[in-house]
Design a protein around this motif. Sequence first.
Motif, PDB file in Angstrom:
ATOM      1  N   UNK A 160      13.829   2.204  22.792  1.00  0.00           N
ATOM      2  CA  UNK A 160      14.619   3.008  21.842  1.00  0.00           C
ATOM      3  C   UNK A 160      14.964   4.372  22.450  1.00  0.00           C
ATOM      4  N   UNK A 161      14.010   4.960  23.189  1.00  0.00           N
ATOM      5  CA  UNK A 161      14.278   6.274  23.802  1.00  0.00           C
ATOM      6  C   UNK A 161      15.354   6.183  24.883  1.00  0.00           C
ATOM      7  N   UNK A 162      15.508   4.995  25.475  1.00  0.00           N
ATOM      8  CA  UNK A 162      16.551   4.831  26.508  1.00  0.00           C
ATOM      9  C   UNK A 162      17.944   4.719  25.879  1.00  0.00           C
ATOM     10  N   UNK A 163      17.997   4.624  24.547  1.00  0.00           N
ATOM     11  CA  UNK A 163      19.298   4.506  23.874  1.00  0.00           C
ATOM     12  C   UNK A 163      19.699   3.060  23.633  1.00  0.00           C
ATOM     13  N   UNK A 164      18.801   2.140  23.964  1.00  0.00           N
ATOM     14  CA  UNK A 164      19.079   0.719  23.758  1.00  0.00           C
ATOM     15  C   UNK A 164      18.544   0.313  22.385  1.00  0.00           C
ATOM     16  N   UNK A 165      19.337  -0.464  21.647  1.00  0.00           N
ATOM     17  CA  UNK A 165      18.856  -0.957  20.347  1.00  0.00           C
ATOM     18  C   UNK A 165      17.863  -2.095  20.583  1.00  0.00           C
ATOM     19  N   UNK A 166      17.001  -2.334  19.589  1.00  0.00           N
ATOM     20  CA  UNK A 166      15.967  -3.368  19.728  1.00  0.00           C
ATOM     21  C   UNK A 166      15.881  -4.176  18.434  1.00  0.00           C
ATOM     22  N   UNK A 167      16.095  -5.479  18.563  1.00  0.00           N
ATOM     23  CA  UNK A 167      15.946  -6.390  17.417  1.00  0.00           C
ATOM     24  C   UNK A 167      14.655  -7.168  17.631  1.00  0.00           C
ATOM     25  N   UNK A 168      13.687  -7.016  16.738  1.00  0.00           N
ATOM     26  CA  UNK A 168      12.387  -7.650  16.967  1.00  0.00           C
ATOM     27  C   UNK A 168      12.143  -8.840  16.029  1.00  0.00           C
TER      28      UNK A 168
ATOM     29  N   UNK B 156      16.022   0.560  15.763  1.00  0.00           N
ATOM     30  CA  UNK B 156      15.103  -0.578  15.616  1.00  0.00           C
ATOM     31  C   UNK B 156      15.582  -1.478  14.471  1.00  0.00           C
ATOM     32  N   UNK B 157      15.672  -2.775  14.757  1.00  0.00           N
ATOM     33  CA  UNK B 157      16.030  -3.746  13.718  1.00  0.00           C
ATOM     34  C   UNK B 157      14.985  -4.853  13.718  1.00  0.00           C
ATOM     35  N   UNK B 158      14.777  -5.466  12.542  1.00  0.00           N
ATOM     36  CA  UNK B 158      13.843  -6.602  12.445  1.00  0.00           C
ATOM     37  C   UNK B 158      14.595  -7.782  11.838  1.00  0.00           C
ATOM     38  N   UNK B 159      14.427  -8.948  12.438  1.00  0.00           N
ATOM     39  CA  UNK B 159      15.016 -10.134  11.822  1.00  0.00           C
ATOM     40  C   UNK B 159      14.170 -10.546  10.609  1.00  0.00           C
TER      41      UNK B 159
END
Length: 266
Positions: free
Chosen positions: A81-89, A112-115
């Motif tokens: 997240x700190x790198x600016x990349x989104x994350x779907x977990x 940050x996103x969660x399925x």
Amino acid sequence: MTAPALRTGLIGWGAIGRVVGRALADGAVPGAALVCVVDNRPLGADVPAPRCTVEQALERCDLLVEAAGQGLVREWGERVLESGTDLLIASTGALADEDLAKRLLDAGPGRLHATGGALGGLDLLQAVCAMGPLDEVRLTTTKLPATLEQPWMGEELRTRLWTATGPVEVMTGTARDVPERFPRSTNVAASVALAVGDPGAVRVTVVADPAARQTSHVVEAHGPHGSYRFEVRHVPDPGNPATSGVVPYAVLRSLGALTGRTGQIL
Ligand SMILES: NC(=O)C1=CN([C@@H]2O[C@H](COP(=O)(O)OP(=O)(O)OC[C@H]3O[C@@H](n4cnc5c(N)ncnc54)[C@H](OP(=O)(O)O)[C@@H]3O)[C@@H](O)[C@H]2O)C=CC1
Ligand SMILES: O=C([O-])CC(=O)C(=O)O
């Protein structure tokens, strides 16, 4: 003009990742392009994108999809997240650690996103909680005994698990402690907690049933504005029966929502 495709990296080439990766490579989610795959293990010849490390994926991707395990979220979540990349977990159980959850929700500029994963009804529970807290929230998860055996279990519980001829209660607790005890099987508990905003408020019962050819999750909640009950029964993935077969398709649906696909139920 069409927006450039979301450069998507996949972490985990297992039961979830293989289905998601192949579908992405086949164009199942317009607006998302599979760029690379990360896994501990050899990927095999038919992997549809180059293998890379998480560091390399951060340089190449707009979004990383985690389908590896809670450890990956713990180890890499903040850096992603700190790198600016989104994350779907998928491994929402990592968020049962409230310190980590707070750090990840505060981190950025990546989002940050969660399925919703194996569960339904989380959108509605989240809407209900916007009206005020619920009085009671319960989750009962029932799975095959083999998917629930854990290294921390003592002899007595292990024997009960393996000799069960009917449903056996394996653990009761809250969404604060259960997802950590069954890291590959009860992420759903943490997902309910995410929807209602309080892991301690979600009472969880884990049941082993040798006859459970389908995995079931029953969410029951009530409060001042109504009563809610969501029950799902899923055929498990044949290669990894801890995971329900629908989960990769839930991840693809989440990706469709993130790319802004028209006609999505949000
Ligand atoms: N939200 C939900 O409803 C659900 C969530 N899940 C979550 O999704 C996760 C993945 O599920 P599934 O695909 O069935 O699992 P699998 O075990 O089938 O696949 C996971 C893959 O990721 C790899 N992996 C694990 N950790 C790392 C790491 N740190 N770096 C690189 N690769 C890694 C594993 O390799 P190795 O085995 O060598 O570590 C394995 O190849 C589960 O562990 C669970 O946390 C699963 C089902 C439902
Ligand atoms: O796939 C499922 O039914 C649920 C699961 O494994 C999890 O929540 O970790």
